[in-house]
Design a protein around this motif. Structure first.
Motif, PDB file in Angstrom:
ATOM      1  N   SER A  15      -5.107   6.238  10.028  1.00 25.25           N
ATOM      2  CA  SER A  15      -5.497   6.776   8.697  1.00 25.25           C
ATOM      3  C   SER A  15      -6.425   6.012   8.041  1.00 25.25           C
ATOM      4  O   SER A  15      -5.931   4.766   7.772  1.00 25.25           O
ATOM      5  N   SER A  21      -4.419   4.233   5.248  1.00 23.42           N
ATOM      6  CA  SER A  21      -3.664   3.164   5.366  1.00 23.42           C
ATOM      7  C   SER A  21      -4.550   1.944   5.131  1.00 23.42           C
ATOM      8  O   SER A  21      -4.065   0.855   4.881  1.00 23.42           O
ATOM      9  N   THR A  76      -5.287  11.268  -2.314  1.00 22.67           N
ATOM     10  CA  THR A  76      -5.673   9.704  -2.223  1.00 22.67           C
ATOM     11  C   THR A  76      -6.947   9.681  -3.414  1.00 22.67           C
ATOM     12  O   THR A  76      -6.959   8.793  -3.900  1.00 22.67           O
ATOM     13  N   ARG A  86       2.715  19.121   4.408  1.00 22.32           N
ATOM     14  CA  ARG A  86       3.560  17.747   4.794  1.00 22.32           C
ATOM     15  C   ARG A  86       4.813  18.443   5.762  1.00 22.32           C
ATOM     16  O   ARG A  86       5.564  19.439   5.484  1.00 22.32           O
ATOM     17  N   LEU A  97       1.538   5.102   5.718  1.00 20.44           N
ATOM     18  CA  LEU A  97       0.625   5.915   6.054  1.00 20.44           C
ATOM     19  C   LEU A  97      -0.065   5.912   7.336  1.00 20.44           C
ATOM     20  O   LEU A  97      -0.470   6.707   7.821  1.00 20.44           O
ATOM     21  N   GLU A 134       1.914   8.449   9.451  1.00 17.71           N
ATOM     22  CA  GLU A 134       1.747   9.831   9.107  1.00 17.71           C
ATOM     23  C   GLU A 134       1.533  10.873  10.170  1.00 17.71           C
ATOM     24  O   GLU A 134       2.167  11.916   9.942  1.00 17.71           O
ATOM     25  N   HIS A 189       6.679  12.886   7.159  1.00 13.54           N
ATOM     26  CA  HIS A 189       6.299  13.310   6.018  1.00 13.54           C
ATOM     27  C   HIS A 189       6.347  12.609   4.708  1.00 13.54           C
ATOM     28  O   HIS A 189       6.159  13.119   3.773  1.00 13.54           O
ATOM     29  N   SER A 197       0.508   8.243  -1.968  1.00 16.72           N
ATOM     30  CA  SER A 197       1.019   9.294  -1.134  1.00 16.72           C
ATOM     31  C   SER A 197      -0.234  10.028  -0.906  1.00 16.72           C
ATOM     32  O   SER A 197      -1.345   9.995  -1.539  1.00 16.72           O
ATOM     33  N   THR A 198      -0.354  10.603   0.234  1.00 17.92           N
ATOM     34  CA  THR A 198      -1.377  11.752   0.800  1.00 17.92           C
ATOM     35  C   THR A 198      -0.942  12.909   0.899  1.00 17.92           C
ATOM     36  O   THR A 198      -0.103  13.304   0.428  1.00 17.92           O
ATOM     37  N   GLY A 255      -0.425  14.509   3.240  1.00 16.75           N
ATOM     38  CA  GLY A 255       0.297  14.777   4.607  1.00 16.75           C
ATOM     39  C   GLY A 255       1.603  13.857   4.488  1.00 16.75           C
ATOM     40  O   GLY A 255       2.538  14.182   5.346  1.00 16.75           O
ATOM     41  N   LEU A 256       1.821  12.771   3.664  1.00 13.30           N
ATOM     42  CA  LEU A 256       2.734  11.984   3.589  1.00 13.30           C
ATOM     43  C   LEU A 256       3.114  11.455   2.238  1.00 13.30           C
ATOM     44  O   LEU A 256       2.470  11.312   1.300  1.00 13.30           O
ATOM     45  N   GLU A 257       4.599  11.694   1.611  1.00  7.99           N
ATOM     46  CA  GLU A 257       4.941  11.309   0.575  1.00  7.99           C
ATOM     47  C   GLU A 257       5.590   9.970   0.348  1.00  7.99           C
ATOM     48  O   GLU A 257       6.581   9.840   1.317  1.00  7.99           O
TER      49      GLU A 257
END
Length: 364
Positions: free
Chosen positions: A59, A62, A88, A127, A222, A225, A229, A256-257, A259-261
């Motif tokens: 990522s 990340s 982001t 997510r 991240l 990811e 999620h 958070s993105t 795809g991921l919280e």
């Protein structure tokens, strides 16, 4: 966006494209970082997880979490290989504003990507997947596990940030891994091991752990990811004692993105209330580890400030100190000295002891 920033691209901190490789049981993510004209660093973060090598590179978000605070500290721009997702981009300015308000020596910085992709970044991603929690085996992380044990799938145990990669820590790390596996098995969860060399880079760039704590956790979260999620970040403070810190309830979610919280957790309970909850679960008590200073291989040394604060917490709430976690031969003369190092916690402890009618030589 560039008009608000004082850093210039020719003095930028740059991240080159990262890649995943498999080395035995570990999936290794590597990036080359350049800061200044000649200084370079190879960032490596490895994940021990029973999953195939991801098809996509590590990522970019990340990598951004790893490098953005050193860039803000050095007043330099950031150049990324891209892409970044829309979430982001949307939180980038607010996140930097918050860091600057917390830490006056930091500066707003310009972030550019080499390959931004269509629109504002990567296409939106729903997510989905598993839920993890950062697990240090301490009070905060164990409380988060108990609070969300039905939702959590994975415990994430990290070496290379709070615990360094120095060989003299190997014995304690081995005990932590064994305890982490035992705890994960007891709760029916998967243990994910992570090791990273991020800490030396941050320290070299004069970003102490108190400031980089949240960003370092975000870097790891991240990176996960492809499989998770959501990730819980256990709170270091309660709502009445919140302070500018690298991990903060207003700051952590901004990493958070799409795809991921990232969820900051446990703010509503003070440390002593968390200890009360932990005391209800004997499995957690057997695995509790709060010490990060013992050089002797002891699981909890019983002498450092963290150990003593935790033992006092059990006493102040009317509970016995768990014999499975702490040594019996604690020197009482150390108690007052260590407690004075954290006066806020000392006051909270004394208040709890008074409410619970506790009369103990350690807290008189």
């Amino acid at each position: 966006m560039a008009s608000r920033f004082s850093a210039y691209l020719h003095k930028s901190h740059r991240v080159f494209p990262g890649a995943w490789t498999r080395e035995g049981d570990w999936l290794v993510a590597r990036w080359r970082l350049r800061y200044g004209h000649k200084l370079r660093y190879k960032l490596e973060t490895s994940v021990q997880i029973d999953e195939p090598v991801p098809a996509e590179p590590p990522s970019t978000a990340s990598a951004l979490a790893a490098i953005v605070l050193p860039a803000m500290r050095d007043n330099r721009a950031v150049r990324l290989p891209g892409p970044l997702d829309a979430a982001t981009w949307a939180s980038l300015e607010r996140r930097q504003d918050m860091c600057v308000s917390f830490f006056p020596d930091f500066h707003l910085t310009n972030v550019r990507v080499r390959a931004p992709g269509p629109g504002t970044g990567q296409p939106p991603r729903q997510r989905e997947g598993r839920v993890g929690v950062f697990m240090s085996l301490g009070v905060d992380s164990c409380f988060s596990l108990l609070s969300h044990q039905e939702e959590i799938d994975d415990l994430i145990l990290v070496r290379g940030f709070e615990m360094s990669m120095e060989p003299y820590r190997d014995a304690v790390w081995a005990e932590m891994v064994e305890a982490g596996r035992s705890l994960a098995a007891a709760f029916g969860k998967r243990l994910i091991l992570v090791r990273t060399n991020l800490r030396p880079f941050l320290e070299e760039r004069r970003v102490p752990r108190g400031i980089s704590h949240g960003a370092a956790l975000a870097h790891v979260a991240l990176l996960l990811e492809p499989w998770l999620h959501a990730v819980y970040v256990p709170s270091s403070f309660d709502i009445n004692n919140i302070t500018p810190w690298g991990s903060h309830p207003d700051l952590d979610p901004l990493w958070s993105t799409e795809g991921l919280e990232i969820r900051h957790d446990g703010l509503e309970r003070c440390r002593l209330e968390k200890i009360q909850r932990l005391a209800e679960d004997p499995v957690v008590l057997r695995h509790l580890r709060v010490c990060n200073r013992s050089p002797t291989g002891l699981y909890n040394c019983g002498r450092c400030a963290k150990c003593i604060r935790t033992m006092l917490g059990f006493i102040a709430t009317g509970l016995e100190i768990p014999k499975s976690a702490f040594p019996k031969d604690v020197d009482p003369d150390r108690i007052g000295k260590r407690l004075r190092q954290t006066l806020g916690y000392a006051q909270q402890t004394l208040q709890f002891a008074e409410v619970n009618g506790i009369d103990h030589p350690w807290i008189r």
